[in-house]
Design an enzyme around this catalytic site. Sequence first.
Site, PDB file in Angstrom:
ATOM      1  N   HIS A 141      45.109  43.846  33.688  1.00 28.95           N
ATOM      2  CA  HIS A 141      45.093  42.733  34.320  1.00 28.95           C
ATOM      3  C   HIS A 141      46.419  41.507  34.612  1.00 28.95           C
ATOM      4  O   HIS A 141      45.836  40.492  36.115  1.00 28.95           O
ATOM      5  CB  HIS A 141      43.926  41.485  33.452  1.00 28.95           C
ATOM      6  CG  HIS A 141      42.847  41.921  33.504  1.00 28.95           C
ATOM      7  ND1 HIS A 141      42.133  41.577  34.573  1.00 28.95           N
ATOM      8  CD2 HIS A 141      41.661  42.160  32.656  1.00 28.95           C
ATOM      9  CE1 HIS A 141      40.695  42.166  34.770  1.00 28.95           C
ATOM     10  NE2 HIS A 141      40.332  42.406  33.285  1.00 28.95           N
ATOM     11  N   HIS A 159      44.115  47.452  28.818  1.00 30.56           N
ATOM     12  CA  HIS A 159      43.023  46.842  29.634  1.00 30.56           C
ATOM     13  C   HIS A 159      43.501  44.987  30.038  1.00 30.56           C
ATOM     14  O   HIS A 159      43.275  44.796  30.773  1.00 30.56           O
ATOM     15  CB  HIS A 159      41.716  47.046  29.037  1.00 30.56           C
ATOM     16  CG  HIS A 159      40.212  46.413  30.195  1.00 30.56           C
ATOM     17  ND1 HIS A 159      39.367  47.095  31.643  1.00 30.56           N
ATOM     18  CD2 HIS A 159      40.052  45.187  30.467  1.00 30.56           C
ATOM     19  CE1 HIS A 159      38.820  45.867  31.278  1.00 30.56           C
ATOM     20  NE2 HIS A 159      39.407  44.932  31.860  1.00 30.56           N
ATOM     21  N   GLU A 160      43.562  44.318  28.711  1.00 26.29           N
ATOM     22  CA  GLU A 160      43.796  42.383  29.344  1.00 26.29           C
ATOM     23  C   GLU A 160      45.353  42.958  29.201  1.00 26.29           C
ATOM     24  O   GLU A 160      45.692  42.317  30.890  1.00 26.29           O
ATOM     25  CB  GLU A 160      43.523  42.027  28.069  1.00 26.29           C
ATOM     26  CG  GLU A 160      42.143  42.614  27.584  1.00 26.29           C
ATOM     27  CD  GLU A 160      41.026  42.350  28.514  1.00 26.29           C
ATOM     28  OE1 GLU A 160      41.470  40.896  28.874  1.00 26.29           O
ATOM     29  OE2 GLU A 160      40.292  42.514  28.502  1.00 26.29           O
ATOM     30  N   GLN A 215      41.639  36.154  34.511  1.00 27.36           N
ATOM     31  CA  GLN A 215      39.980  36.278  35.187  1.00 27.36           C
ATOM     32  C   GLN A 215      39.365  34.266  34.857  1.00 27.36           C
ATOM     33  O   GLN A 215      38.012  34.398  35.298  1.00 27.36           O
ATOM     34  CB  GLN A 215      39.618  36.896  33.785  1.00 27.36           C
ATOM     35  CG  GLN A 215      39.714  38.725  33.945  1.00 27.36           C
ATOM     36  CD  GLN A 215      38.965  38.635  32.998  1.00 27.36           C
ATOM     37  OE1 GLN A 215      39.304  39.343  31.658  1.00 27.36           O
ATOM     38  NE2 GLN A 215      37.939  39.794  32.960  1.00 27.36           N
ATOM     39  N   GLY A 237      37.087  40.495  25.245  1.00 24.56           N
ATOM     40  CA  GLY A 237      38.699  40.676  26.122  1.00 24.56           C
ATOM     41  C   GLY A 237      38.913  39.675  26.943  1.00 24.56           C
ATOM     42  O   GLY A 237      38.113  39.885  27.424  1.00 24.56           O
ATOM     43  N   CYS A 253      34.332  45.286  32.088  1.00 27.59           N
ATOM     44  CA  CYS A 253      35.054  43.542  32.721  1.00 27.59           C
ATOM     45  C   CYS A 253      34.499  42.983  33.174  1.00 27.59           C
ATOM     46  O   CYS A 253      33.495  43.193  33.774  1.00 27.59           O
ATOM     47  CB  CYS A 253      36.069  44.617  33.636  1.00 27.59           C
ATOM     48  SG  CYS A 253      36.999  43.158  33.751  1.00 27.59           S
ATOM     49  N   LEU A 254      34.753  41.212  32.456  1.00 30.30           N
ATOM     50  CA  LEU A 254      33.647  40.343  32.219  1.00 30.30           C
ATOM     51  C   LEU A 254      34.043  40.313  33.728  1.00 30.30           C
ATOM     52  O   LEU A 254      33.308  39.285  34.302  1.00 30.30           O
ATOM     53  CB  LEU A 254      34.171  39.388  31.734  1.00 30.30           C
ATOM     54  CG  LEU A 254      33.858  39.206  29.805  1.00 30.30           C
ATOM     55  CD1 LEU A 254      34.381  38.385  29.146  1.00 30.30           C
ATOM     56  CD2 LEU A 254      32.696  39.942  29.771  1.00 30.30           C
TER      57      LEU A 254
HETATM   58 NI    NI Z   1      38.786  43.016  32.080  1.00 27.04          NI
END
Ligand code: NI
Length: 175
Positions: free
Chosen positions: A140, A136-137, A51, A46, A94-95
């Site tokens: 963000h 989660h996304e 991000q 995701g 998380c990236l």
């Molecule tokens: Ni994340």
Amino acid sequence: MALLPIIWAPDPVLKAKCASVPDVDDELRRLMDDMLATMYAAPGVGLAAPQVGVLKRLIVIDVSDKDKPRSPLQLVNPTIVAVSDELQIYEEGCLSLPDLFADVERPRAVTVAYLDRDGEERKIDAEDVLAVCLQHEIDHLDGVLFTDHLSALKRNMFMKKMVKAKKVRANDHAA
Ligand code: NI
């Protein structure tokens, strides 16, 4: 398609509240395609627009198994409209916080309303890993990281590790 640089925490961009998207146009579709390519290359399941430094309410997701055909989701202005009472604990990463993982408790199922890449209104009922990923996304987009669901002690420990990791990355780039 272009690969976009992924912003690492801590960064004020990751704490910002993103703006709703008024229209789904070609520029936005291109951005979402670049986000998907960036997510697959990372690799991740995701990615949210902040991000990659874009403060718009856009997320991309693909939780399909590696040995199965890809099933990408691109969601514009995603909104959680229903959640289950039942909760589940899932290990999240998380990236923007590479190599850091922790258990987070969230509703086991959610319903999310969104616009698809053609600007059509849609709804998705999700459970288990897809529900985790959607929550989660979408977090963000409101400047919330999975670490914000942890104890202050654990969150601070993660952020200290990230400050170090960012220094190492900056030095690598300078070398
Ligand atoms: Ni994340």
